[in-house]
Motif scaffolding. Structure first.
Motif, PDB file in Angstrom:
ATOM      1  N   PRO A 137      71.853 -28.549  -9.270  1.00 40.11           N
ATOM      2  CA  PRO A 137      71.301 -27.762  -8.166  1.00 40.11           C
ATOM      3  C   PRO A 137      69.800 -27.963  -8.020  1.00 40.11           C
ATOM      4  CG  PRO A 137      72.565 -26.392  -9.689  1.00 40.11           C
ATOM      5  CD  PRO A 137      72.431 -27.716 -10.318  1.00 40.11           C
ATOM      6  N   ASN A 138      69.374 -28.048  -6.767  1.00 37.72           N
ATOM      7  CA  ASN A 138      67.963 -28.302  -6.501  1.00 37.72           C
ATOM      8  C   ASN A 138      67.063 -27.167  -6.956  1.00 37.72           C
ATOM      9  OD1 ASN A 138      67.360 -30.803  -5.542  1.00 37.72           O
ATOM     10  ND2 ASN A 138      68.103 -30.356  -3.475  1.00 37.72           N
ATOM     11  N   ASP A 139      67.579 -25.906  -6.845  1.00 35.62           N
ATOM     12  CA  ASP A 139      66.712 -24.771  -7.192  1.00 35.62           C
ATOM     13  C   ASP A 139      66.285 -24.800  -8.653  1.00 35.62           C
ATOM     14  OD1 ASP A 139      69.328 -24.437  -7.761  1.00 35.62           O
ATOM     15  OD2 ASP A 139      69.474 -22.323  -7.167  1.00 35.62           O
ATOM     16  N   VAL A 140      67.204 -25.253  -9.506  1.00 40.58           N
ATOM     17  CA  VAL A 140      66.849 -25.333 -10.924  1.00 40.58           C
ATOM     18  C   VAL A 140      65.730 -26.348 -11.121  1.00 40.58           C
ATOM     19  CG1 VAL A 140      67.748 -25.681 -13.235  1.00 40.58           C
ATOM     20  CG2 VAL A 140      69.259 -24.861 -11.434  1.00 40.58           C
ATOM     21  N   LEU A 141      65.878 -27.507 -10.453  1.00 37.40           N
ATOM     22  CA  LEU A 141      64.872 -28.560 -10.588  1.00 37.40           C
ATOM     23  C   LEU A 141      63.528 -28.071 -10.041  1.00 37.40           C
ATOM     24  CD1 LEU A 141      66.947 -31.688  -9.508  1.00 37.40           C
ATOM     25  CD2 LEU A 141      66.236 -31.040 -11.820  1.00 37.40           C
ATOM     26  N   GLU A 142      63.587 -27.375  -8.911  1.00 41.75           N
ATOM     27  CA  GLU A 142      62.357 -26.866  -8.306  1.00 41.75           C
ATOM     28  C   GLU A 142      61.674 -25.868  -9.235  1.00 41.75           C
ATOM     29  OE1 GLU A 142      62.582 -25.140  -4.264  1.00 41.75           O
ATOM     30  OE2 GLU A 142      63.439 -27.107  -3.759  1.00 41.75           O
ATOM     31  N   ALA A 143      62.495 -24.976  -9.771  1.00 43.03           N
ATOM     32  CA  ALA A 143      61.948 -23.980 -10.703  1.00 43.03           C
ATOM     33  C   ALA A 143      61.269 -24.664 -11.869  1.00 43.03           C
ATOM     34  CB  ALA A 143      63.075 -23.074 -11.206  1.00 43.03           C
ATOM     35  N   ALA A 144      61.884 -25.717 -12.365  1.00 43.02           N
ATOM     36  CA  ALA A 144      61.318 -26.430 -13.508  1.00 43.02           C
ATOM     37  C   ALA A 144      59.980 -27.043 -13.138  1.00 43.02           C
ATOM     38  CB  ALA A 144      62.290 -27.511 -13.981  1.00 43.02           C
ATOM     39  N   SER A 145      59.910 -27.645 -11.923  1.00 44.87           N
ATOM     40  CA  SER A 145      58.652 -28.312 -11.583  1.00 44.87           C
ATOM     41  C   SER A 145      57.551 -27.278 -11.327  1.00 44.87           C
ATOM     42  CB  SER A 145      58.842 -29.233 -10.373  1.00 44.87           C
ATOM     43  OG  SER A 145      59.041 -28.466  -9.211  1.00 44.87           O
ATOM     44  N   ILE A 146      57.923 -26.094 -10.814  1.00 54.66           N
ATOM     45  CA  ILE A 146      56.926 -25.034 -10.631  1.00 54.66           C
ATOM     46  C   ILE A 146      56.409 -24.570 -11.988  1.00 54.66           C
ATOM     47  CG2 ILE A 146      56.626 -22.620  -9.932  1.00 54.66           C
ATOM     48  CD1 ILE A 146      58.590 -23.323  -7.606  1.00 54.66           C
ATOM     49  N   ASP A 147      57.323 -24.519 -12.975  1.00 55.58           N
ATOM     50  CA  ASP A 147      56.916 -24.123 -14.331  1.00 55.58           C
ATOM     51  C   ASP A 147      56.131 -25.207 -15.041  1.00 55.58           C
ATOM     52  OD1 ASP A 147      58.058 -21.724 -13.991  1.00 55.58           O
ATOM     53  OD2 ASP A 147      59.926 -22.178 -15.063  1.00 55.58           O
ATOM     54  N   GLY A 148      55.961 -26.377 -14.391  1.00 57.25           N
ATOM     55  CA  GLY A 148      55.141 -27.436 -14.963  1.00 57.25           C
ATOM     56  C   GLY A 148      55.841 -28.342 -15.938  1.00 57.25           C
ATOM     57  N   ALA A 149      57.177 -28.440 -15.818  1.00 52.32           N
ATOM     58  CA  ALA A 149      57.894 -29.355 -16.719  1.00 52.32           C
ATOM     59  C   ALA A 149      57.657 -30.790 -16.268  1.00 52.32           C
ATOM     60  CB  ALA A 149      59.386 -29.046 -16.694  1.00 52.32           C
ATOM     61  N   ASN A 150      57.420 -31.683 -17.262  1.00 50.21           N
ATOM     62  CA  ASN A 150      57.243 -33.082 -16.871  1.00 50.21           C
ATOM     63  C   ASN A 150      58.611 -33.763 -16.781  1.00 50.21           C
ATOM     64  OD1 ASN A 150      57.983 -33.497 -19.470  1.00 50.21           O
ATOM     65  ND2 ASN A 150      55.950 -34.154 -20.178  1.00 50.21           N
ATOM     66  N   ARG A 151      58.596 -35.022 -16.315  1.00 50.03           N
ATOM     67  CA  ARG A 151      59.842 -35.718 -16.020  1.00 50.03           C
ATOM     68  C   ARG A 151      60.777 -35.775 -17.233  1.00 50.03           C
ATOM     69  NH1 ARG A 151      63.347 -36.790 -12.058  1.00 50.03           N
ATOM     70  NH2 ARG A 151      64.433 -38.743 -12.390  1.00 50.03           N
ATOM     71  N   SER A 152      60.191 -36.114 -18.412  1.00 50.40           N
ATOM     72  CA  SER A 152      61.078 -36.322 -19.566  1.00 50.40           C
ATOM     73  C   SER A 152      61.698 -35.004 -20.012  1.00 50.40           C
ATOM     74  CB  SER A 152      60.322 -36.986 -20.716  1.00 50.40           C
ATOM     75  OG  SER A 152      59.519 -36.052 -21.383  1.00 50.40           O
ATOM     76  N   SER A 153      60.970 -33.917 -19.922  1.00 48.08           N
ATOM     77  CA  SER A 153      61.622 -32.670 -20.340  1.00 48.08           C
ATOM     78  C   SER A 153      62.610 -32.180 -19.296  1.00 48.08           C
ATOM     79  CB  SER A 153      60.599 -31.592 -20.719  1.00 48.08           C
ATOM     80  OG  SER A 153      59.620 -31.491 -19.732  1.00 48.08           O
ATOM     81  N   VAL A 154      62.383 -32.546 -18.016  1.00 48.72           N
ATOM     82  CA  VAL A 154      63.388 -32.220 -17.009  1.00 48.72           C
ATOM     83  C   VAL A 154      64.692 -32.935 -17.349  1.00 48.72           C
ATOM     84  CG1 VAL A 154      64.060 -32.572 -14.601  1.00 48.72           C
ATOM     85  CG2 VAL A 154      61.798 -31.692 -15.140  1.00 48.72           C
ATOM     86  N   ILE A 155      64.561 -34.240 -17.720  1.00 51.82           N
ATOM     87  CA  ILE A 155      65.766 -35.002 -18.058  1.00 51.82           C
ATOM     88  C   ILE A 155      66.459 -34.379 -19.265  1.00 51.82           C
ATOM     89  CG2 ILE A 155      66.613 -37.219 -18.922  1.00 51.82           C
ATOM     90  CD1 ILE A 155      64.414 -38.535 -17.256  1.00 51.82           C
ATOM     91  N   ARG A 156      65.688 -34.120 -20.310  1.00 52.84           N
ATOM     92  CA  ARG A 156      66.297 -33.660 -21.558  1.00 52.84           C
ATOM     93  C   ARG A 156      66.840 -32.244 -21.445  1.00 52.84           C
ATOM     94  NH1 ARG A 156      62.905 -32.918 -25.585  1.00 52.84           N
ATOM     95  NH2 ARG A 156      61.070 -33.585 -24.419  1.00 52.84           N
TER      96      ARG A 156
END
Lengths: 293, 452
Positions: free
Chosen positions: A184-203
């Motif tokens: 879901p996009n909202d989870v990804l968006e929330a993560a990027s707002i929280d400042g998660a970088n690409r590798s932690s988004v993947i993991r």
């Protein structure tokens, strides 16, 4: 009243399920049972003789050192094929879901090998390994390519893995892409707002949420590489000196070249058991990792 | 986004179905539906006959197809369908699976040994024997008998040994080359040295298991004696573990010569690549002087462009005594026979098959196709076609002089002998095992057939 209803249910079921049950029985269940029966006989197509001989075919299978070493060889082959194909497919799928230009074309390109038949693909790689690469190797002095990879027991193993993985990657990639688009996009968006970088988004996000896709992919690649026959036949023909005979290849040789149908079939049953146990265990274990977003 | 998701699923599904459909199509070359169809047809109009032809001479598939078409024009009621097999590929496996599933081909072109193993499934051609003895060369039908029975009709004769490229050899020795001058292994080595000094590769060893196992190592069994029955006894002793190969003069002689070939091999750096077309081309174009192969390679060599024109054959010397059996003889056999199925075929099909085979070996069209187009030699009298196969013409000279090794013993060997012992020979070729190890592996293989 109740009886009538259940009869009607049976009728409805037969209308819809009957044809496929018939087909499934005709091409899977009945051959499997006949095959099991064959393992207890000494059937020979030349003489038509088939008397029951109990478990002696299975005894021979477990005494056949060649088969056991080829089963081990197959396990190694499957392990590396599954790992390599899945890792590549995962990252290719990741790269091709970022919305870059020409993505669709690249996806098609990666998928194409999967549409090429195993025999054609085997001959293609055979030409590459035994002619093109040695030619380049000799021209530019690359030592690892100067002789054909298919004539050495060690490199022929890797050649087989590369060719199979190359074919599998496209197929698995499609499944991973489907899995990624389900995040879901909202989870990804929330993560990027929280400042998660690409590798932690993947993991932390993509990986846990695509476990169903991973389970399917590993299951498919496991069963397909266990049952590889065509690539083996076209690429190495089991050579050099039978060192790259996969279990399926050995079974066909045993039954149809050496005329030992019973033993060949018993080996096939053993292979079936091995594949079933491994595939079911892995999907049971991995299923536990599934999470809800 | 959503649309894309569905689209990718639909495409994915369509492609998967495509793959499955592709698989199912290629898996049914000759299924039972076809056989039923054929039977129905023969019932409807008793004249229409449909035959299937299983071919293991894969390099000439297309020539056979042309012949079938021609025969169909002459006899419109007979249609013949080819069941092809790949060159050097899983031919026997395919034959057996057809037989095991109850759909054997009406006519088969098979190795004599395979026909012997399945002799109960083939039609006894005893009534036709006298007729073929008239047509064929003296002794040709006798040589095709399997355990005394006439089950298959011989249609081709093959010989093998050391082929040579005349131009390359003559340039190296600076004069005309007399093939009779190579009588011993030392003669051969001296010649190889000269060729190497002239900057050419002396000999091509084709590293495939069939060449190594059947043609090279197979000579061990045929060289024991000139009598096939004695050779069969030798194989029986091997099975019973009574033979020590390292003490057998024929085996050690062959392997000493093999060491020589190995040393001067054009493919020394990578001996197992075994690309038949490339190896044959290198020989035909004069990059290699000798080639351990047979006259069948003409199917490849004959069609090459800018190849040399003159080729010949010499026996493979196995010792330094010119009088030893094998040093003046080339290996010869009638390797392939036409046989007719007797397990499922109808009498109409069998009669049609007999007529077709006779037409193939006696008519001008048939002989022309076999001799000129396939480049094979035929063991028949009064041939109506001239052979362009220079190598088989060279073999014929040895046949006329009676200088042949009858390799008929291979008809009685188990079907997997060439694949299994060929693998051991390949190990020896790349130095993975020594001669002791090779002898051990070959003996171990034969022991698994003890009493069978």
């Amino acid at each position: 009243m109740n009886k009538k209803l259940s009869l009607k249910n049976v009728g409805t079921f037969l209308v819809f399920g009957g044809p496929s049950i018939f087909a499934f029985a005709a091409v899977v269940i009945i051959p499997f049972i006949v095959g099991l029966y064959l393992t207890f006989t000494n059937w020979d197509v030349r003489t038509g003789d088939s008397s029951l001989i109990g478990f002696s075919n299975y005894l021979e299978v477990f005494q056949d050192k060649v088969f056991l070493s080829q089963l081990w060889f197959t396990l190694k082959y499957v392990f590396f094929t599954v790992v390599i194909a899945n890792v590549f497919a995962f990252f290719i799928a990741l790269a091709l879901t970022r919305g870059g230009k020409g993505e669709q074309w690249l996806r098609t390109g990666f998928f194409t090998p999967n549409l090429v038949g195993g025999i054609v693909l085997g001959y293609l790689w055979q030409t590459l390994f035994s002619q093109v690469l040695p030619y380049l190797g000799n021209k530019y002095g690359w030592e690892m390519f100067q002789t054909s990879w298919l004539t050495d027991t060690g490199t022929a193993f890797w050649a087989l893995i590369i060719a199979t993985a190359w074919q599998l990657v496209g197929y698995l990639m499609i499944i991973y892409i489907a899995g990624f688009t389900g995040v879901p996009n909202d989870v990804l968006e929330a993560a990027s707002i929280d400042g998660a970088n690409r590798s932690s988004v993947i993991r932390k996000i993509i990986l846990p949420l695509t476990v169903p896709a991973i389970v399917i992919c590993i299951f498919i690649s496991l069963s397909r590489s266990f049952l590889t026959y065509d690539i083996n036949l076209a690429l190495t023909k089991g050579g050099p000196f039978n060192s790259t005979e996969l279990a399926t290849y050995h079974i066909v040789q045993k039954a149809f070249l050496s005329n030992q149908y019973g033993i060949g079939q018993a080996e096939a049953v053993v292979l079936f058991a091995v594949v079933a146990i491994i595939a079911l265990t892995q999907s049971y274990l991995l299923k536990k990792l599934e999470v809800e977003s | 986004m959503k649309l894309r998701k569905y689209a990718s699923f639909v495409i994915c599904l369509a492609l998967v179905m495509g793959v499955l459909a592709g698989c199912s199509k290629s898996n049914s070359p000759n299924n039972s539906a076809k056989e039923g169809e054929g039977e129905a047809q023969t019932q409807q109009a008793s004249k229409d006959v449909k035959l299937t032809f299983f071919n293991t001479s894969a390099e000439v598939n297309t020539v056979f197809e042309e012949l079938f078409k021609k025969y169909n024009e002459l006899h419109p009621n007979v249609t013949i369908e080819l069941i092809p097999t790949p060159i050097g590929g899983a031919q026997l496996e395919k034959f057996q699976s057809l037989l095991a599933s109850g759909n054997p081909a009406t006519i088969v072109n098979l190795d004599a040994g395979t026909i012997l193993q399945y002799k109960d499934d083939f039609l006894d051609l005893e009534p036709e024997k006298a007729q073929y003895e008239e047509l064929a060369n003296p002794g040709a039908i006798e040589g095709a008998l399997l355990d005394g029975q006439f089950l298959g009709i011989p249609w081709t004769a093959q010989g093998y040994g050391l082929l040579y490229n005349k131009r390359t050899v003559e340039e190296a020795i600076g004069g005309t080359f007399d093939p009779a001058s190579v009588k011993t292994r030392d003669d051969l080595e001296a010649l190889f040295k000269k060729i190497e000094a002239a900057g050419k590769a002396p000999v091509m060893v084709h590293g495939a298991d069939w060449s190594m196992g059947a043609h090279y190592l197979g000579l061990t069994y045929s060289l024991q004696s000139q009598n096939v029955d004695d050779n069969r006894k030798f194989v029986e002793e091997l099975k019973n573990g009574k033979v020590n190969l390292t003490e057998n003069p024929q085996f050690t002689g062959l392997m000493d010569t093999f060491d020589l070939l190995k040393e001067y091999n054009a493919r020394k750096s990578d001996p197992l690549v075994a690309d038949y077309n490339r190896d044959s081309a290198d020989f035909a174009k004069g990059n290699t002087a000798f080639y351990f192969m047979g006259d069948w390679s003409w199917a490849v060599i004959g069609t090459l462009e800018d190849r040399d024109d003159e080729f010949g054959i010499i026996p493979l010397p196995i010792s330094n005594n010119p009088a030893d059996f094998g040093n003046a003889q080339v290996a010869y056999s009638e390797p392939k026979l036409f046989a007719i199925d007797d397990s499922k075929s109808t009498p109409e099909q069998q009669e049609a098959a007999k007529a077709f085979i006779e037409w193939m070996v006696t008519s001008e069209e048939g002989q022309n196709a076999i001799i000129s187009e396939m480049g094979l030699s035929m063991p028949y009298k009064d041939l109506k076609a001239q052979s362009t196969n220079i190598i088989s013409n060279a073999v014929s000279k040895y046949i006329e002089e009676g200088n042949i090794i009858n390799i008929g013993v291979i008809n009685y060997l188990p079907q997997d002998y060439w694949a299994k012992t060929g693998a051991s020979m390949q190990k020896y070729l790349v130095g993975k095992i020594d001669r002791q190890g090779l002898a051990q592996e070959v003996q171990d293989y034969w022991k698994t057939y003890a009493g069978k």
